[in-house]
Design an enzyme around this catalytic site. Structure first.
Site, PDB file in Angstrom:
ATOM      1  N   LYS A  83      -0.539   0.946   5.401  1.00 22.69           N
ATOM      2  CA  LYS A  83      -0.601  -0.488   5.774  1.00 22.69           C
ATOM      3  C   LYS A  83       0.281  -0.724   7.003  1.00 22.69           C
ATOM      4  CE  LYS A  83      -3.248  -1.229   2.326  1.00 22.69           C
ATOM      5  NZ  LYS A  83      -3.856  -2.048   1.328  1.00 22.69           N
ATOM      6  N   ASN A  84       0.167  -1.887   7.627  1.00 21.50           N
ATOM      7  CA  ASN A  84       0.906  -2.132   8.878  1.00 21.50           C
ATOM      8  C   ASN A  84       2.420  -2.010   8.686  1.00 21.50           C
ATOM      9  OD1 ASN A  84      -1.773  -2.883   9.407  1.00 21.50           O
ATOM     10  ND2 ASN A  84      -1.120  -4.195  11.099  1.00 21.50           N
TER      11      ASN A  84
END
Ligand SMILES: *Cc1c(COP(=O)(O)O)cnc(C)c1O
Length: 371
Positions: free
Chosen positions: A187-188
């Site tokens: 994920k970011n």
């Protein structure tokens, strides 16, 4: 699809030192690192409460438990998303109501939400899919009119901004009544294992949720509600503390890569590339997803894989067609956009470490196949 190794090499000293502190203090559970991360993330997002938990799926489930939703309550969400979103609705014996998405931004369709509302509707769960903020202004207006809760699934868009018509901006995940996110490694904002968090500006709801994540305890060994055991461990919080100050630069690196991809595909008859809106950060490119039209998407994928370019179909099957979630209320004609997207989408490698040479090789390979 992601390059976590090169990213780690650049931040090794800070991450290792942060993890070492946990090892030295042996506060593996609910240690000061977790509290520190909670405060840092509250400040970054400009939200009153962050409640860390074990993963993004738990975060969604706990958010719904916190709102006191009851079996039979209808919860509207997007047909085109990762299964976790609908899974927790079903697990809590709420009634999932899947609706179609928008062809341009691939997020939940505002018209479809309006059509799906019944007297039993209690909540809407917009997903900021692939890193692009959903139209929260419209969604909050519908929710207000019909007295519904809004739970943002922000697993893919941490750091993205939602723009409002009066010119203000707020971070995705801070607009609905409650939101969830995931710190899954890709994920970011990813840790080095599982992690998640719930966000809310509501003091009473935050208090309820802090008990739910800890076996329903508000006072030690007094269990007031049925809870769960869902914690972010201190080693993961140490990694997240080291990475949070870099989140904006990570998201910029993703946007820069996206800009280069889109420039290479501009105007191609078979490619609809995502648009990049300058200076608003409404899309933080968790995924860079193309639509391939009037061409063989699956053959393109084979071509790229044969050249050693990772690519993936997010998502190949609409949720309304998944065995676990079929429902006689759904009609195929209610899902024209999802049914189209599953045939057209392809996601290219997207991460913080993509360099110009890699991007050129990838775009050349796509264009070589589509001519
Ligand atoms: C990743 C993801 C989740 C679940 O997060 P986990 O931490 O893997 O449980 C939920 N919703 C969406 C949209 C996701 O992308």
């Amino acid at each position: 699809m992601v390059d976590l190794k090169s990213q780690y090499e650049k931040i090794k000293a800070t991450v290792d030192a942060s993890i070492q502190e946990v090892l030295d203090t042996t506060t593996y559970i609910n240690g000061p690192k977790v509290h520190e991360f909670q405060k840092n993330l509250e400040e970054y997002l400009d939200v009153k409460h962050v409640i860390p938990c074990a993963n993004g799926t738990d975060a969604l489930q706990i958010a719904m438990m916190g709102l006191g939703l009851k079996p039979g309550d209808e919860v509207i969400t997007a047909d085109f998303t990762f299964a976790a979103t609908v899974e927790v609705i079903a697990l809590l014996q709420l009634t999932p109501v899947l609706v179609d998405v928008d062809l341009v931004n691939m997020n939940i369709s505002i018209d479809a939400i309006k059509k799906a509302i019944t007297p039993k509707t209690k909540a809407i769960v917009p997903v900021h899919l692939f890193g692009r903020a959903a139209n929260m202004e419209a969604i909050m207006a519908i929710a207000k009119e019909h007295n519904l809760y809004v739970i943002e699934d922000n697993a893919q868009a941490i750091g993205a901004n939602c723009k409002f018509s009066d010119g203000t901006k707020k971070k995705a995940g801070t607009i609905g009544h409650v939101s969830s996110t995931s710190f899954f490694p890709s994920k970011n904002l990813g840790c080095y294992g599982d992690g998640g968090a719930i966000f809310t500006n509501d003091d009473a709801l935050a208090h309820t949720i802090r008990g739910i994540v800890n076996h329903g305890m508000y006072v030690r060994y007094h269990h007031d509600v049925v809870g769960v055991n869902s914690r972010l461990d201190s080693i993961q919080a140490a990694v997240l503390n080291a990475k949070l100050p870099l989140l904006d630069s990570y998201n910029e690196a993703r946007q820069n890569a996206a800009r280069k991809y889109t420039a290479a595909f501009e105007g191609h008859k078979n490619i609809i590339a995502p648009t990049i809106c300058d200076n608003c950060d409404c899309h933080v490119f968790h995924q860079y997803t193309l639509r391939i039209i009037d061409a063989d998407r699956d053959a393109l994928m084979e071509h790229l894989l044969a050249k050693g370019i990772p690519c993936a179909i997010y998502y190949p099957i609409p949720l309304h067609s998944q065995k676990a979630y079929v429902d006689s209320r759904y009609k195929e004609e209610d899902f024209p956009v999802t049914n189209q997207l599953v045939k057209e989408v392809i996601s290219l490698p997207m991460h913080t470490e993509l360099d110009d040479e890699q991007i050129k090789f990838i775009t050349d390979s796509v264009l070589e196949f589509l001519k």
